[in-house]
Design an enzyme around this catalytic site. Sequence first.
Site, PDB file in Angstrom:
ATOM      1  N   ARG A   1       0.847  -1.204   0.000  1.00 17.48           N
ATOM      2  CA  ARG A   1       0.000   0.000   0.000  1.00 17.48           C
ATOM      3  C   ARG A   1       0.883   1.256   0.000  1.00 17.48           C
ATOM      4  NH1 ARG A   1      -0.702   4.763   2.107  1.00 17.48           N
ATOM      5  NH2 ARG A   1      -0.131   3.891   4.143  1.00 17.48           N
ATOM      6  N   ASP A   2       1.571   1.499   1.078  1.00 18.81           N
ATOM      7  CA  ASP A   2       2.358   2.729   1.206  1.00 18.81           C
ATOM      8  C   ASP A   2       3.451   2.780   0.145  1.00 18.81           C
ATOM      9  OD1 ASP A   2       3.356   5.098   2.259  1.00 18.81           O
ATOM     10  OD2 ASP A   2       3.482   4.359   4.303  1.00 18.81           O
TER      11      ASP A   2
ATOM     12  N   HIS B   1       5.524   4.206  12.769  1.00 19.37           N
ATOM     13  CA  HIS B   1       5.577   4.213  11.301  1.00 19.37           C
ATOM     14  C   HIS B   1       6.556   5.302  10.872  1.00 19.37           C
ATOM     15  CE1 HIS B   1       3.353   3.895   7.273  1.00 19.37           C
ATOM     16  NE2 HIS B   1       4.114   4.957   7.119  1.00 19.37           N
TER      17      HIS B   1
ATOM     18  N   HIS C   1       9.477   6.951   8.281  1.00 18.81           N
ATOM     19  CA  HIS C   1      10.021   7.049   6.930  1.00 18.81           C
ATOM     20  C   HIS C   1      11.501   7.384   7.031  1.00 18.81           C
ATOM     21  CE1 HIS C   1       6.377   7.216   4.112  1.00 18.81           C
ATOM     22  NE2 HIS C   1       5.955   6.739   5.263  1.00 18.81           N
TER      23      HIS C   1
ATOM     24  N   CYS D   1       6.906  10.016  -0.555  1.00 18.95           N
ATOM     25  CA  CYS D   1       5.865  10.952  -0.162  1.00 18.95           C
ATOM     26  C   CYS D   1       5.993  12.120  -1.128  1.00 18.95           C
ATOM     27  CB  CYS D   1       6.097  11.402   1.280  1.00 18.95           C
ATOM     28  SG  CYS D   1       4.751  12.372   1.960  1.00 18.95           S
TER      29      CYS D   1
ATOM     30  N   ASN E   1       9.409   4.391   3.306  1.00 17.42           N
ATOM     31  CA  ASN E   1       9.374   3.851   4.661  1.00 17.42           C
ATOM     32  C   ASN E   1      10.710   3.186   4.960  1.00 17.42           C
ATOM     33  OD1 ASN E   1       6.214   3.722   5.395  1.00 17.42           O
ATOM     34  ND2 ASN E   1       6.513   3.331   3.225  1.00 17.42           N
TER      35      ASN E   1
END
Length: 306
Positions: free
Chosen positions: A17-18, A212, A214, A245, A254
């Site tokens: 997903r990310d 979480h 990055h 991002c 990430n």
Amino acid sequence: MSPGLPDLVSIREVGPRDGFQNEPEIIATGDKIALIDRLARTGIKRIEATSFVRADVIPQLADGPQVLAGIDVPDGVSMSVLVPNERGLDNALAHRDRFHEVGVFLSASETHNRKNVNRSVEESLAGLDRVIPRALEASLKVEAVIATSFGCPYEGHVDPERVFAIVRRLIDAGAGEIGFGDTTGMANPVQVGAFFTEAIARFGDEVLITAHFHNTRGQGLANAVAALQAGCVSFESSFGELGGCPVPAGATGNIATEDLVSMLHEMGVQTGIDLPAVLDAARAVRDLLGRPLGSHTLVAGPVDWG
Ligand code: ZN
């Protein structure tokens, strides 16, 4: 185990997903399915598979239903999907038998939330007051991720008390897990240590607290250690260091799952994850994308003590 560190931590793989969402390429549905099936056989017990956002907003994940329908994951691997709002939840619930958890999100800072979802923080919280109970009614676990928990690229400093007030609202709405996101890589380890110490003291008995990070400025793993030392036992990461991002442009993703697993195992903290198997998955996505990825262990290989 090492003194002061937990014996075991849980890692949710968020690359599908990310990661896939923020890669410039649109990965073919069949390739996504094969990669998720592979990740689900590495010992990873939690995987974020896709999201139910509007296809015109995030075309990279427009095939969420097809991905969910196609994957074949072993029992005991908990799949989650990200939903941005009530409509996203409705769309996800049409595939309810294919996943176990939902992720919802908002930003701690007004400007980031406005730019991300075109709502005020209060409007997002009001929406989550409807979305979270409905997800619970469908017997789903709910993780609420608070982006920009450690700093906002538009507003700068984010007061932890502001973040904790949002946590209170999310717990009251029914969230069982709170993820603190350093979406744009502004956190430093000293800040993270103090933040997680306080967050766990206040909310650790009520919810699972997840980190979480990055690797935007190369501090992702240092931040993970700081959170670990503060008592955090749940992390999110992305195989291959996939992701990124839009702000800052070109930023890395990430923290890499294989880098996190390698570091934890070397420190005597178990994950239940087979590092060579995750490296195989990272290698597969690197070959698919046809370019070097940010992951360090993918380049260097596991530590070999001879
Ligand atoms: Zn992220």
